[in-house]
Design a protein around this motif. Sequence first.
Motif, short mmCIF file in Angstrom:
data_model
loop_
_atom_site.label_atom_id
_atom_site.label_comp_id
_atom_site.label_asym_id
_atom_site.label_seq_id
_atom_site.Cartn_x
_atom_site.Cartn_y
_atom_site.Cartn_z
N SER A 57 0.83 -1.20 0.00
CA SER A 57 0.00 0.00 0.00
C SER A 57 0.87 1.26 0.00
O SER A 57 0.59 2.22 -0.73
N ASP A 61 1.06 4.12 -2.96
CA ASP A 61 0.89 5.53 -2.63
C ASP A 61 2.10 6.35 -3.10
O ASP A 61 1.94 7.40 -3.75
N THR A 86 -5.92 4.48 -6.34
CA THR A 86 -5.58 3.31 -5.53
C THR A 86 -6.76 2.36 -5.44
O THR A 86 -6.61 1.14 -5.59
#
Length: 183
Positions: A57, A61, A86
């Motif tokens: 994650s 990002d 995302t």
Amino acid sequence: EHASKNALLDLIALDFPKLPAFVSVLVTARPEMDVRRKLASLRPTVLDAEEYASECSRDVDAYLRHVLTPHVQDERRLSSAVQAVTAKSNGLFLYLDFVREKLDRGDFAVDALPDGLPGVYEEQLKRVLGDEGLGDAESETRRVVEAVVTAQVPLHATLELPGLSDVDESHVLRIVKNLSQLL
């Protein structure tokens, strides 16, 4: 191609242990049992996306902020775009690369992005095949695509594909030529 992949796997399994200890190698593959079995003697570190979800994650990002920042200067809009992309990407870098390509072409609008890779593939199929897409179950295009995607090994376009799809060789070649625009 299948044989060359097996040859590469055999090379990795047999010859990589002979490399000096300071050499590290990154190998990516699907978690197939024969791959795991052949590489087991190398004591590989398996990076599982679920196990490393928070790291993945953060990578998504960071990547999105890197590619979007030149196009979105306002921090609030940037954060919103990162969050939206995302969600659509499901954390898949193949989708993120699709977004990067759209940015490079100047063809980027978060609201217009397809949902996930299935949406990307649908968009590409419509681009190449028109609104009818693969057509109904009887269409030649659908039969050729079904033969290709269900095959366990690559098929020869003129020797195998016509027989497996029940489509004339000249039509198979036309369909393959059109579909090659997807790659």
